[in-house]
Design a protein around this motif. Structure first.
Motif: not given
Length: 475
Positions: A323-328, A339-341, A348-352
Motif C-alpha cells: 500500500x505504501x509503495x503504491x501510494x508513493x 505530502x503522502x509521497x 516512503x514513511x508518510x505513506x507507510x
C-alpha cells in the motif's frame, strides 16, 4: 531510483518515461527476499481457512475450481510479469495502466488497490488478534492489533531490507508448514503413513459424488477460490526495489505455475481425499486442521493456529508495504497529495504511516460500526482484485504491441500465445462477473466494488482533463 522505461505512446525513444518519475526508493531487496516474497505470497489465510467454505459448497470438485481459477491467475501473472520485466516500477500495474490506457486508468487501478490493501491490513490484524486472545483470554483484541501495527510500522519505516527479512522468515515458515502438510497427506493417501489406511476414492465419490451440489456448488467454489489467490501482485511491486528488478520479476513469474499447482491444487486434492467434504470440521475449524485431526496428529488445532497466525502477520506486513509503495508511486506521478509521497532514506514513511492508520481505522470501525460501515467497506473491496486484473490484461494487450514495434529486446518475459490467451483471460474475468451477479452472496460485493471503481474512474478522468487543459506533466 533508476529504472528501465518502456516506449512512450507517442513513439518516443524506448528509454524515455511517459508516466513521470519513479519515487527515489532504494534497491535493498536481495534475490532471496524477492523469491521468498513470491513464494510466500501464494500461501495466505485464504488458503488455510477460507478454502473450507469452498469445499463445503463444491465438495471434491473444489480441486477443479482451484485448478481453473489457478490457470486464470497464472495468465494474469504472466501478463503482469511481461510488463514489469520490461518496465520495473514500484507502481506496477498502475504504472502500466497509465502508460497503456491513460492517467485515469492508473489512478483508478492504483487507488482501488490501495484501499483494498488497507482494508485487508485491518482484517488480518483482527484475525491475528482473535487467535492470540484465544490463547490469552481476557486481553483486548484492539490492543493486539495495535501491537502488530507498531511492529510492522517499525519494519516498514526502517528500511526495505528490514521488510524483506521479516517476509523472508515469515514466508519460510509458511512454506515449511504447507510442505510438511503435503508430505504427510500424500503419505496418508498412499497408506504408508504409520497408523493410517489408504482412503482410496471413497471420499471423492461418496456422499453425493464428485459434484455433490451440482454446477451451482462448483460455481460457489470457483468464486471462493478466485479471491484466495490475491497477494501475488505484491512481488512485482517489490521487484522495483530489488538488486536486479528485471531478472527478479522474471524468475518469480516463471515459477508461479508450479507454486500454484503444488500449494493450492495439491493441498485441496489431499484434503478432499483424506476427509469427507461434508465433515463439519472442514468449515468450523478449517480444512487443514480437519485433515491433521483425521490423521491423529496431536495438537492439530494449535499447530494450525500458529501457521494461520504467521500467515496473517505476513500478509499484514506485505500489505502495509504494498500500500505504501503504491501510494508513493501514485503521488510521484501527480496522482495524489504530495505530502503522502515524501521519501526519507529511501522509505516512503508518510505513506507507510497513512496506510497503516487507514488499516487501523478499519479495525476500529469493526467495533464501532459492525453492522453498517464495516460490512460496506468489506463489500466495497470484495471484487477489486478482479478490476485490477482487467486493467492488467487490457494494458498488456496494448503495451505488448507497442514493445514489439519499438523495443522487442525488452520482452524478457513473454505472454503465452499472445494475443489469444490474453483475450481468453478477459473473457474469463467477464464470466466471473456474470457468475458473481447470479450469486446473492457475491452480488453485493460486485455492485459495491463497481461503485468504488466508477467513482475513482470519474475522479481520475476529471483530473486527467484538467491536467491536459493546463499542460501539466503526466497529463
Amino acid at each position: 531510483m533508476s529504472r528501465t522505461s518502456a516506449p512512450s505512446p507517442t513513439g518516443s525513444p524506448a528509454t524515455a518515461p511517459d508516466t513521470g518519475p519513479e519515487p527515489p526508493l532504494t534497491h535493498g531487496l536481495k534475490q532471496r527476499h524477492l523469491s521468498m516474497i513470491a513464494l510466500g505470497g501464494v500461501i495466505g489465510a485464504g488458503l488455510f481457512v477460507g478454502s473450507g467454505a469452498g469445499i463445503a459448497a463444491a465438495g471434491p470438485s473444489i480441486v477443479i475450481a482451484y485448478a481453473v481459477s489457478g490457470l486464470l491467475v497464472m495468465l494474469v501473472m504472466r501478463m503482469l510479469g511481461e510488463m514489469s520485466a520490461a518496465n520495473p516500477a514500484s507502481g506496477s500495474f498502475s504504472v502500466h495502466a497509465e502508460r497503456a490506457i491513460g492517467p485515469w486508468a492508473g489512478f483508478t487501478a492504483g487507488w482501488a488497490f490501495w484501499v483494498l490493501l488497507c482494508v485487508a491490513v485491518g482484517l488480518e490484524g483482527i484475525g491475528a488478534a482473535q487467535i492470540v486472545t484465544g490463547w490469552l483470554p481476557g486481553t483486548p483484541e484492539w490492543a493486539w492489533v495495535a501491537l502488530f501495527m507498531v511492529v510492522f510500522l517499525g519494519t516498514n519505516l526502517a528500511s526495505v531490507t528490514k521488510f524483506g527479512e521479516f517476509e523472508f522468515w515469515f514466508a519460510a515458515l509458511k512454506v515449511t508448514a504447507i510442505t510438511l502438510f503435503l508430505v504427510l497427506g500424500v503419505l496418508a493417501v498412499l497408506g504408508v503413513l504409520p497408523g493410517t489406511d489408504a482412503p482410496g476414492t471413497a471420499n471423492l465419490s461418496g456422499a453425493g459424488g464428485f459434484l455433490p451440489n451440482g454446477s451451482d456448488g462448483l460455481v460457489i467454489g470457483l468464486l471462493a477460490s478466485v479471491f484466495a489467490y490475491g497477494g501475488l501482485e505484491t512481488v512485482t511491486i517489490a521487484a522495483a526495489e530489488s538488486e536486479d528488478p528485471v531478472r527478479g520479476v522474471a524468475r518469480a513469474v516463471r515459477t508461479a505455475m508450479w507454486r500454484i499447482a503444488l500449494f493450492y491444487v495439491g493441498s485441496m486434492a489431499v484434503v478432499v481425499t483424506l476427509v469427507p467434504w461434508s465433515d463439519p470440521e472442514v468449515v468450523e475449524v478449517g480444512p487443514f486442521y480437519a485433515a491433521l485431526d483425521h490423521l491423529g496428529i496431536g495438537g492439530a488445532a494449535q499447530i494450525m493456529n500458529v501457521v494461520i497466525l504467521v500467515a496473517l502477520l505476513s500478509a499484514m506486513n506485505a500489505n502495509i508495504y504494498g500500500a505504501s509503495r503504491m501510494a508513493c508511486s501514485l503521488v510521484a506521478r501527480g496522482q495524489g497529495p504530495r505530502r503522502l509521497g515524501r521519501v526519507s532514506a529511501g522509505v516512503p514513511r508518510t505513506a507507510v504511516l497513512v496506510s497503516s492508520g487507514f488499516g487501523f481505522l478499519c479495525v476500529l470501525l469493526s467495533y464501532w460500526r459492525p453492522d453498517d460501515v464495516f460490512p460496506w467497506l468489506l463489500n466495497m473491496t470484495g471484487a477489486v482484485i478482479l478490476v485490477v486484473w482487467i486493467f492488467i490484461a487490457v494494458s498488456q494487450l496494448i503495451l505488448r504491441a507497442r514493445l514489439e514495434r519499438e523495443a522487442p529486446e525488452r520482452l524478457v518475459v513473454r505472454m503465452w500465445l499472445f494475443p489469444g490467451l490474453t483475450v481468453v483471460a478477459l473473457l474469463a474475468m467477464a464470466g466471473i462477473f456474470v457468475l458473481m451477479l447470479r450469486q446473492p452472496g457475491t452480488r453485493d460485493q460486485l455492485l459495491a466494488s463497481g461503485a468504488l471503481t466508477v467513482v475513482l474512474a470519474a475522479v481520475g478522468a476529471v483530473r486527467q482533463r484538467r491536467r491536459a487543459g493546463t499542460g501539466s506533466p503526466g497529463a
